[in-house]
Design a protein around this motif. Structure first.
Motif, PDB file in Angstrom:
ATOM      1  N   ALA A   1      -6.581   8.118   7.342  1.00  0.00           N
ATOM      2  CA  ALA A   1      -5.815   8.036   6.104  1.00  0.00           C
ATOM      3  C   ALA A   1      -6.728   8.073   4.876  1.00  0.00           C
ATOM      4  N   LEU A   2      -7.807   7.313   4.911  1.00  0.00           N
ATOM      5  CA  LEU A   2      -8.720   7.274   3.762  1.00  0.00           C
ATOM      6  C   LEU A   2      -9.388   8.634   3.542  1.00  0.00           C
ATOM      7  N   ALA A   3      -9.763   9.291   4.627  1.00  0.00           N
ATOM      8  CA  ALA A   3     -10.364  10.621   4.498  1.00  0.00           C
ATOM      9  C   ALA A   3      -9.351  11.598   3.908  1.00  0.00           C
ATOM     10  N   GLY A   4      -8.091  11.505   4.346  1.00  0.00           N
ATOM     11  CA  GLY A   4      -7.056  12.380   3.803  1.00  0.00           C
ATOM     12  C   GLY A   4      -6.820  12.138   2.329  1.00  0.00           C
ATOM     13  N   LEU A   5      -6.822  10.868   1.919  1.00  0.00           N
ATOM     14  CA  LEU A   5      -6.645  10.561   0.504  1.00  0.00           C
ATOM     15  C   LEU A   5      -7.743  11.188  -0.341  1.00  0.00           C
ATOM     16  N   ARG A   6      -8.957  11.131   0.142  1.00  0.00           N
ATOM     17  CA  ARG A   6     -10.061  11.723  -0.618  1.00  0.00           C
ATOM     18  C   ARG A   6      -9.906  13.243  -0.731  1.00  0.00           C
ATOM     19  N   ARG A   7      -9.492  13.864   0.352  1.00  0.00           N
ATOM     20  CA  ARG A   7      -9.348  15.324   0.322  1.00  0.00           C
ATOM     21  C   ARG A   7      -8.237  15.763  -0.632  1.00  0.00           C
ATOM     22  N   VAL A   8      -7.095  15.073  -0.616  1.00  0.00           N
ATOM     23  CA  VAL A   8      -6.020  15.497  -1.523  1.00  0.00           C
ATOM     24  C   VAL A   8      -6.347  15.126  -2.967  1.00  0.00           C
ATOM     25  N   SER A   9      -7.113  14.064  -3.163  1.00  0.00           N
ATOM     26  CA  SER A   9      -7.557  13.729  -4.513  1.00  0.00           C
ATOM     27  C   SER A   9      -8.426  14.841  -5.092  1.00  0.00           C
ATOM     28  N   GLU A  10      -9.269  15.424  -4.250  1.00  0.00           N
ATOM     29  CA  GLU A  10     -10.115  16.537  -4.694  1.00  0.00           C
ATOM     30  C   GLU A  10      -9.293  17.755  -5.091  1.00  0.00           C
ATOM     31  N   LYS A  11      -8.056  17.824  -4.604  1.00  0.00           N
ATOM     32  CA  LYS A  11      -7.147  18.921  -4.981  1.00  0.00           C
ATOM     33  C   LYS A  11      -6.277  18.552  -6.174  1.00  0.00           C
ATOM     34  N   GLY A  12      -6.545  17.399  -6.765  1.00  0.00           N
ATOM     35  CA  GLY A  12      -5.825  16.998  -7.966  1.00  0.00           C
ATOM     36  C   GLY A  12      -4.572  16.188  -7.736  1.00  0.00           C
ATOM     37  N   SER A  13      -4.356  15.708  -6.526  1.00  0.00           N
ATOM     38  CA  SER A  13      -3.127  14.976  -6.230  1.00  0.00           C
ATOM     39  C   SER A  13      -3.151  13.583  -6.856  1.00  0.00           C
ATOM     40  N   SER A  14      -2.031  13.200  -7.424  1.00  0.00           N
ATOM     41  CA  SER A  14      -1.890  11.846  -7.957  1.00  0.00           C
ATOM     42  C   SER A  14      -0.903  11.024  -7.143  1.00  0.00           C
ATOM     43  N   LEU A  15      -0.246  11.651  -6.158  1.00  0.00           N
ATOM     44  CA  LEU A  15       0.669  10.955  -5.249  1.00  0.00           C
ATOM     45  C   LEU A  15       0.428  11.476  -3.844  1.00  0.00           C
ATOM     46  N   ALA A  16       0.285  10.575  -2.874  1.00  0.00           N
ATOM     47  CA  ALA A  16       0.102  10.977  -1.478  1.00  0.00           C
ATOM     48  C   ALA A  16       0.986  10.117  -0.592  1.00  0.00           C
ATOM     49  N   VAL A  17       1.716  10.767   0.324  1.00  0.00           N
ATOM     50  CA  VAL A  17       2.600  10.069   1.252  1.00  0.00           C
ATOM     51  C   VAL A  17       2.015  10.149   2.655  1.00  0.00           C
ATOM     52  N   LEU A  18       1.901   8.994   3.299  1.00  0.00           N
ATOM     53  CA  LEU A  18       1.402   8.865   4.666  1.00  0.00           C
ATOM     54  C   LEU A  18       2.591   8.732   5.622  1.00  0.00           C
ATOM     55  N   PRO A  19       2.380   8.864   6.936  1.00  0.00           N
ATOM     56  CA  PRO A  19       3.499   8.747   7.877  1.00  0.00           C
ATOM     57  C   PRO A  19       4.043   7.323   8.001  1.00  0.00           C
ATOM     58  N   GLU A  20       5.062   7.198   8.812  1.00  0.00           N
ATOM     59  CA  GLU A  20       5.670   5.911   9.157  1.00  0.00           C
ATOM     60  C   GLU A  20       4.794   5.169  10.167  1.00  0.00           C
ATOM     61  N   MET A  21       4.655   3.869   9.985  1.00  0.00           N
ATOM     62  CA  MET A  21       3.889   3.014  10.910  1.00  0.00           C
ATOM     63  C   MET A  21       2.547   3.664  11.258  1.00  0.00           C
ATOM     64  N   TRP A  22       1.885   4.188  10.225  1.00  0.00           N
ATOM     65  CA  TRP A  22       0.735   5.060  10.437  1.00  0.00           C
ATOM     66  C   TRP A  22      -0.503   4.321  10.945  1.00  0.00           C
ATOM     67  N   SER A  23      -0.573   3.020  10.786  1.00  0.00           N
ATOM     68  CA  SER A  23      -1.774   2.306  11.236  1.00  0.00           C
ATOM     69  C   SER A  23      -1.777   2.041  12.734  1.00  0.00           C
ATOM     70  N   THR A  24      -0.601   2.101  13.371  1.00  0.00           N
ATOM     71  CA  THR A  24      -0.493   1.682  14.768  1.00  0.00           C
ATOM     72  C   THR A  24       0.362   2.581  15.650  1.00  0.00           C
ATOM     73  N   GLY A  25       1.350   3.263  15.049  1.00  0.00           N
ATOM     74  CA  GLY A  25       2.426   3.831  15.840  1.00  0.00           C
ATOM     75  C   GLY A  25       3.350   2.707  16.298  1.00  0.00           C
ATOM     76  N   TYR A  26       4.337   3.064  17.092  1.00  0.00           N
ATOM     77  CA  TYR A  26       5.301   2.061  17.578  1.00  0.00           C
ATOM     78  C   TYR A  26       4.785   1.396  18.849  1.00  0.00           C
ATOM     79  N   ASP A  27       3.691   0.675  18.698  1.00  0.00           N
ATOM     80  CA  ASP A  27       3.093  -0.057  19.807  1.00  0.00           C
ATOM     81  C   ASP A  27       3.760  -1.426  19.897  1.00  0.00           C
ATOM     82  N   TYR A  28       5.027  -1.424  20.344  1.00  0.00           N
ATOM     83  CA  TYR A  28       5.831  -2.644  20.301  1.00  0.00           C
ATOM     84  C   TYR A  28       5.148  -3.818  21.006  1.00  0.00           C
ATOM     85  N   LYS A  29       4.509  -3.553  22.125  1.00  0.00           N
ATOM     86  CA  LYS A  29       3.914  -4.614  22.926  1.00  0.00           C
ATOM     87  C   LYS A  29       2.885  -5.416  22.140  1.00  0.00           C
ATOM     88  N   ASN A  30       2.159  -4.737  21.252  1.00  0.00           N
ATOM     89  CA  ASN A  30       1.070  -5.390  20.515  1.00  0.00           C
ATOM     90  C   ASN A  30       1.323  -5.437  19.009  1.00  0.00           C
TER      91      ASN A  30
END
Length: 263
Positions: A26-55
């Motif tokens: 996510a951090l690498a993606g933010l840097r890349r889109v910032s270099e393209k002039g982006s001021s808003l970036a949307v990441l996926p749902e539950m992007w840090s883990t996925g739906y790892d319900y057990k944990n």
């Protein structure tokens, strides 16, 4: 409205349960889109883990440090980012979207509609309020994945002044055309911009198709991902939205007294 911004969608394969790997992506993606002039970036749902319900409860305890990392990155890059993460409050886990504007959390939204077909309602708590929040990138309305199937939510966000609706998602195959059609419909019927980010790749038995979309108020697809990791960018010109709303004054022509309160 005379502003315009460059919006971005950061689509990637979520490493199931691996918070550090996903944060790095996510951090690498933010840097890349910032270099393209982006001021808003949307990441996926539950992007840090996925739906790892057990944990998920354990992983939710890492969300504060994930947010701190995003606060640092958005402050440095001068950006707004939106994405959902597991949030723990007491014994309840929520699927919560965080709106982070140049180093500060300016709004949070807990997913209202839980996808009972996949058991979300057994593992997660449901939110009880909507969110439209002013940011340096415009007035953002927030929805998450399955929320897309509930048009009344999107109309409420539009009536509350949303200029862009940001939608983090984990939307799997084989419902690609539902995703694409519903996103365009929500943009057209509410005459606003949509920035929707889906994840891609396999997570257990689920295959996520990507197809993140940046859409204009006319329903035009400004940028679209395929099934591989990608960063999309597009210009969101608010003058276009104002012009289109003037040409076809749907909001002026509404008749809410006739509709009444829906059951």
């Amino acid at each position: 409205m005379t502003r315009s911004i460059t919006a971005a969608s950061i689509q990637f394969h979520i490493a199931f349960g691996d918070v550090d790997a996903n944060l790095s992506r996510a951090l690498a993606g933010l840097r890349r889109v910032s270099e393209k002039g982006s001021s808003l970036a949307v990441l996926p749902e539950m992007w840090s883990t996925g739906y790892d319900y057990k944990n998920l409860a354990e992983q939710a305890e890492q969300t504060p440090r994930v947010i701190e990392a995003l606060k640092g990155a958005t402050a440095e890059l001068g950006m707004v980012t939106v994405g959902s993460l597991p949030e723990k409050e007491g014994d309840v886990i929520y699927n919560t979207a965080y709106v982070i504007d140049r180093g500060a959390v300016v709004g949070t939204y807990r997913k209202l509609h839980l996808f009972s077909t996949m058991g979300e309602d057994r593992f997660l708590g449901a939110g009880d309020r909507t969110l439209v929040v002013p940011t340096s990138a415009g007035r953002l309305g927030i929805a998450i994945c399955y929320d897309l199937r509930f048009p009344e939510l999107f109309r409420k966000l539009a009536l509350e002044g949303a200029e862009i609706i940001c939608i983090p998602a984990e939307w799997p195959k084989p419902r690609q055309e539902h995703w694409r059609t519903l996103l365009r419909a929500r943009a057209i019927e509410n005459q606003l911009f949509i920035a929707a980010t889906n994840c891609c790749g396999l997570q257990g038995k689920l295959d996520f198709f990507g197809m993140s979309l940046l859409i204009s108020p006319r329903g035009e697809i400004l940028a679209e991902g395929e099934e591989s990791p990608v960063e999309l960018t597009a210009l969101f010109d608010f003058k276009e939205m104002a012009s289109y709303r003037f040409q076809i004054p749907c909001f002026h022509d509404r008749r809410p007294a006739i509709y009444g309160t829906l059951p």
